[in-house]
Design a protein around this motif. Structure first.
Motif, PDB file in Angstrom:
ATOM      1  N   LEU A  37       0.840  -1.198   0.000  1.00 51.52           N
ATOM      2  CA  LEU A  37       0.000   0.000   0.000  1.00 51.52           C
ATOM      3  C   LEU A  37       0.880   1.255   0.000  1.00 51.52           C
ATOM      4  O   LEU A  37       1.752   1.402   0.864  1.00 51.52           O
TER       5      LEU A  37
ATOM      6  N   PRO B 268      -1.316   8.868   0.487  1.00 52.33           N
ATOM      7  CA  PRO B 268      -2.735   8.586   0.259  1.00 52.33           C
ATOM      8  C   PRO B 268      -3.285   9.230  -1.002  1.00 52.33           C
ATOM      9  O   PRO B 268      -4.415   8.926  -1.410  1.00 52.33           O
TER      10      PRO B 268
ATOM     11  N   TYR C 184      -3.057   3.974  -4.536  1.00 50.59           N
ATOM     12  CA  TYR C 184      -3.693   3.897  -3.219  1.00 50.59           C
ATOM     13  C   TYR C 184      -5.200   4.097  -3.347  1.00 50.59           C
ATOM     14  O   TYR C 184      -5.988   3.295  -2.830  1.00 50.59           O
ATOM     15  N   THR C 185      -5.613   5.130  -4.048  1.00 51.44           N
ATOM     16  CA  THR C 185      -7.050   5.388  -4.181  1.00 51.44           C
ATOM     17  C   THR C 185      -7.739   4.270  -4.947  1.00 51.44           C
ATOM     18  O   THR C 185      -8.891   3.924  -4.658  1.00 51.44           O
TER      19      THR C 185
ATOM     20  N   ILE D   4      -8.223   1.363  -2.483  1.00 48.69           N
ATOM     21  CA  ILE D   4      -9.287   1.681  -1.520  1.00 48.69           C
ATOM     22  C   ILE D   4     -10.650   1.472  -2.159  1.00 48.69           C
ATOM     23  O   ILE D   4     -11.571   0.905  -1.544  1.00 48.69           O
TER      24      ILE D   4
ATOM     25  N   GLU E 111       3.310  -2.708   4.401  1.00 51.51           N
ATOM     26  CA  GLU E 111       3.126  -1.278   4.539  1.00 51.51           C
ATOM     27  C   GLU E 111       3.378  -0.918   5.999  1.00 51.51           C
ATOM     28  O   GLU E 111       3.377  -1.780   6.871  1.00 51.51           O
TER      29      GLU E 111
ATOM     30  N   THR F 116      -0.015   3.452   7.684  1.00 49.73           N
ATOM     31  CA  THR F 116      -0.674   3.352   6.389  1.00 49.73           C
ATOM     32  C   THR F 116      -1.798   2.336   6.425  1.00 49.73           C
ATOM     33  O   THR F 116      -2.874   2.553   5.846  1.00 49.73           O
TER      34      THR F 116
ATOM     35  N   ARG G  99      -4.727   3.761   8.304  1.00 51.15           N
ATOM     36  CA  ARG G  99      -5.346   4.769   7.439  1.00 51.15           C
ATOM     37  C   ARG G  99      -6.245   4.108   6.394  1.00 51.15           C
ATOM     38  O   ARG G  99      -7.362   4.576   6.134  1.00 51.15           O
ATOM     39  N   ALA G 100      -5.765   3.020   5.786  1.00 54.14           N
ATOM     40  CA  ALA G 100      -6.550   2.339   4.762  1.00 54.14           C
ATOM     41  C   ALA G 100      -7.852   1.804   5.335  1.00 54.14           C
ATOM     42  O   ALA G 100      -8.913   1.893   4.690  1.00 54.14           O
TER      43      ALA G 100
ATOM     44  N   ASP H 102     -10.102   4.696   5.582  1.00 55.27           N
ATOM     45  CA  ASP H 102     -10.517   5.227   4.285  1.00 55.27           C
ATOM     46  C   ASP H 102     -11.526   4.319   3.590  1.00 55.27           C
ATOM     47  O   ASP H 102     -12.405   4.800   2.874  1.00 55.27           O
TER      48      ASP H 102
END
Length: 280
Positions: A119, A123, A128-129, A132, A156, A160, A163-164, A167
């Motif tokens: 990952l 971001p 990454y997007t 997600i 990762e 991170t 965060r994923a 998200d």
């Protein structure tokens, strides 16, 4: 209390009942089942696994789901080939993970685990997007079945990964905390990672290793207790965070030495559990 188990692989020629009996003979009652070949997600194999559970009393705590395409486990080709990160393989692998969810439902297993890939730390990176978005679709599909998607940790940084999870935001994501992978990939000290992961940990790979010694190759896996994982400290942190899930032993070798190392790890973890302090 946390139950000690083991990580097993199912291949086309695997005698499933025999594999489960081996687990029972080691005095264990829990396992994760790993299936890389998605052609094995059949009704017949699901029935064989259910029968093996009933016949041995060994519970399947999670399905570890593989995917097709190239797989290079290093720091150069790894980000280009592993998991859902590479755009060239993302769509096909998403379909395979959806099939894994269907197979897990046949097993009445709620947790599906895999490596999402390296990952990106940024971001705003398109990869990454893209990941997600794919994970949000997968997690939504699984949520309707009461299932959880678990990230296999290590490729990762802990920040991170957390965060994923936020998200994606579907509420049914967690972490399969591999205590060696964060070392082998050079991403974190396991105790520090445990503090970051905390409440997101739903399963574990109790594994040990050494940090990388160059910039291309992963670190070296070693028997539990002989590397830098520091399971006594890690498990105390997780207990304090409320973890009561499985402790799944993984040893990435084969043959008689693997069995000996698993039995050593079982006894090592049993002693650690005796000395853990209650949640403060």
């Amino acid at each position: 209390m946390m139950e000690i188990g083991v990580f097993i692989h199912i291949h086309e020629d695997t005698d499933i009942m025999q594999e489960f009996q081996k687990i029972r003979n080691m005095g264990l009652r829990s396992c994760q089942v790993s299936i890389w070949d998605t052609r094995l997600y059949t009704d017949e194999n699901a029935e064989a696994i259910r029968e093996a559970q009933a016949g041995t009393g060994v519970n399947v705590s999670a399905l570890w789901a593989g995917w097709s395409g190239p797989q290079v486990w290093d720091f150069y080709e790894g980000p280009l080939t592993l998991g859902l990160v590479p755009g060239a393989y993302r769509h096909a692998r998403l379909k395979e993970l959806l099939a894994a969810s269907d197979f897990a439902e046949k097993l009445q297993v709620s947790d599906v685990v895999t490596h999402a890939g390296f990952l990106p730390e940024n971001p705003n990176d398109p990869d990454y997007t893209g990941v997600i978005s794919a994970l949000r679709y997968l997690a939504g599909y699984m949520k309707e079945k009461g299932q959880y998607f678990l990230f296999e940790s290590g490729q990762e940084t802990p920040t991170t990964l957390v965060r994923a999870i936020g998200d994606v935001g579907t509420g049914n994501l967690g972490i399969n905390f591999d205590t060696a992978n964060v070392i082998l990939y050079g991403k974190a000290n396991p105790a520090d990672a445990a503090g970051v992961f905390g409440r997101y940990v739903r399963n574990m790979h109790c594994k040990d290793g050494e940090f990388p010694v160059d910039g291309r190759n992963l670190g070296r896996e070693v028997p539990l207790g002989q590397g830098r994982a520091n399971l006594p400290q890690v498990l105390q942190i997780l207990v304090n965070a409320g973890y009561r899930g499985p402790l799944t032993i993984e040893r990435e070798i084969s043959g008689e030495q693997q069995i000996r190392d698993i039995e050593w790890a079982r006894d090592y973890l049993t002693e650690i559990l005796k000395n853990l302090e209650p949640r403060s």
